[in-house]
Design a protein around this motif. Sequence first.
Motif: not given
Length: 150
Positions: A119-138
């Motif tokens: 939470q930052y200045l009354n806004k909620m943020y989600m930081l989420i792992e971006n598990k795309n092809g770079d993750y699964s294939l490389r």
Amino acid sequence: MSKLRNKWPFLVIFIIILCIALVYVFRQTDKTDYPFVNDPNVIGIWSTIDTIKTIGDFNPSKYSDNNIFPSISFNFLYNGEILLSKSGGSMKKTNWYRWTNGILIHEGSKTASHYVLKQYLNKMYMLIENKNGDYSLRNKTPDYKVLVKQ
């Protein structure tokens, strides 16, 4: 020689299919059979606003220069289902995604992307792992998508 000339298209197709099969067999996957556990803070619509390398790079007052991605919105429902919208389109149910407390699961690629809420200045943020092809294939370490709650 003419017999070989007639068979080379089949050989090329065979090699392509073999490569695709090998990629599928050797891709990196995650445990995805998590039971649903509710997280009331996640319920609602979240939209992508940034991409960052690590959670420590999160700065809601300054976006990175990595903003080359389509605008995607997720609507996290109470039962673990997700509605998805790309580039401002209408929300549609997706069978690929589901969620549980702390994890966004993609059934197709068999990935489990962990998320952190900030939470930052009354806004909620989600930081989420971006598990795309770079993750699964490389086998690369995933970066993070930054989403803001609407």
